[in-house]
Design a protein around this motif. Structure first.
Motif, short mmCIF file in Angstrom:
data_model
loop_
_atom_site.label_atom_id
_atom_site.label_comp_id
_atom_site.label_asym_id
_atom_site.label_seq_id
_atom_site.Cartn_x
_atom_site.Cartn_y
_atom_site.Cartn_z
N ASN A 117 0.83 -1.22 0.00
CA ASN A 117 0.00 0.00 0.00
C ASN A 117 0.86 1.26 0.00
OD1 ASN A 117 0.90 -0.45 2.67
ND2 ASN A 117 -0.88 0.54 3.58
N GLU A 149 -5.86 -6.32 2.73
CA GLU A 149 -5.44 -6.64 1.36
C GLU A 149 -5.09 -8.13 1.35
OE1 GLU A 149 -4.09 -6.95 -2.25
OE2 GLU A 149 -4.71 -4.91 -1.66
N GLN A 150 -5.80 -8.92 0.53
CA GLN A 150 -5.71 -10.38 0.62
C GLN A 150 -4.28 -10.91 0.44
OE1 GLN A 150 -8.42 -12.17 1.72
NE2 GLN A 150 -6.82 -13.70 2.05
N SER A 151 -3.53 -10.35 -0.49
CA SER A 151 -2.17 -10.86 -0.72
C SER A 151 -1.30 -10.66 0.53
CB SER A 151 -1.52 -10.16 -1.91
OG SER A 151 -1.29 -8.78 -1.63
N HIS A 152 -1.54 -9.56 1.25
CA HIS A 152 -0.78 -9.27 2.47
C HIS A 152 -1.19 -10.22 3.60
CE1 HIS A 152 1.67 -7.03 5.21
NE2 HIS A 152 0.66 -6.66 5.96
N ASP A 206 -4.58 2.15 7.49
CA ASP A 206 -3.43 1.45 6.91
C ASP A 206 -2.74 0.55 7.94
OD1 ASP A 206 -2.73 3.94 8.13
OD2 ASP A 206 -0.71 3.79 7.28
#
Length: 280
Positions: free
Chosen positions: A24, A52-55, A78
């Motif tokens: 991000n 955030e899915q990948s994170h 964030d």
């Protein structure tokens, strides 16, 4: 030299602490929000970051089935939103301080099972994490000291490479400076900021930040003493003449925070959108 931060990559930053940076990046987030993993046998995640899915997947992959606690320094969008999905996937306990007074910038999904008082510790066989209450950037802000490593995870209390913007009313300059001073009482060997790289000269950094804020405050007083009074629009260019004009709208927020502190200190007063220096 500085390595480029690679999103999703697990980086060892101290004996017990690893870092994964969320994808991000931006003006306010730098290269992205740093999520820290403390421990190996049992893992505490600090600042899970955006939802955030990948994170979230990268965090879960690094923890395996050993994720036990999810801690947040504060509830800005964030830093904390991934907590909910991580807890659902792992059964880990969410811990942190909810901010009751909503300013439209807090993560509404944040629902901790436990909160922290100043100096509360989360301990297991492997490590102890001490919560330090550090209001200033925002009222519910905590820093977390991994005691075995002397590694202080600072959230947005200290950012590497940039000055933290203090935005009233939720940001408070008097609290912020006091919270920086408080850190000097603890055995800190390094700072793991919420944005940027590890800072391995913590005392110099903290003392430098205090000096920077007090230097800016002195400039506010000097400008007001000369002009006698002024609006925020009139004062900003004079107080921040060393800062690029494109940053003046952001600087104006910190100027307001300085003026509110000086008002609390009895040095200035506010009247009809003008700020006036009170001659002693």
């Amino acid at each position: 030299g500085m390595q480029e931060i690679v999103h999703g990559q697990v980086v060892q930053v101290s004996q017990h602490v690893r870092r994964i940076t969320a994808p991000n990046p931006g003006v306010m987030t730098g290269q992205g929000t740093n999520t820290y993993l403390v421990g190996y046998e049992q893992v505490a995640v600090i600042d899970p970051g955006p939802a955030e899915q990948s994170h979230i997947d990268a965090i879960l992959a690094a923890c395996g089935d050993r994720l036990k606690w999810i801690l947040v320094t504060h509830t800005h969008p964030d830093h904390s939103p991934a907590a909910k999905a991580l807890a659902q996937a792992s059964g880990a306990q969410i811990m942190g301080n909810k901010l009751a007074d909503n300013d439209g910038f807090q993560d509404e999904s944040f629902n901790p099972a436990a909160s922290f008082q100043h100096d509360d510790c989360l301990s297991c066989d492997e490590f102890t994490i001490r919560a330090l209450y550090t209001p200033g950037h925002v009222d519910n802000h905590l820093c977390f000291l991994v005691e075995e490593d002397g590694m202080l995870l600072t959230g947005d209390h200290i950012m590497q490479g940039s000055t933290v913007v203090i935005i009233p009313p939720h940001g408070d300059m008097k609290h912020y400076i006091n919270s920086l001073r408080l850190l000097l009482d603890y055995p800190i060997k390094a700072l793991g900021p919420g944005h940027g790289y590890v800072i391995d000269t913590p005392i110099e950094e903290i003392e430098g930040l205090i000096a920077h804020r007090l230097g800016r405050e002195k400039k506010v007083i000097d400008v007001l003493a000369k002009l006698r009074q002024g609006s925020l629009d009139a004062l900003t260019p004079a107080v921040y003449d060393d800062v690029d004009k494109s940053l003046h709208p952001v600087a104006q927020l910190s100027l307001l925070a300085h003026l509110i502190k000086l008002k609390k200190d009895g040095l200035v007063e506010e009247c009809n959108d003008h700020w006036r220096y009170l001659i002693a």
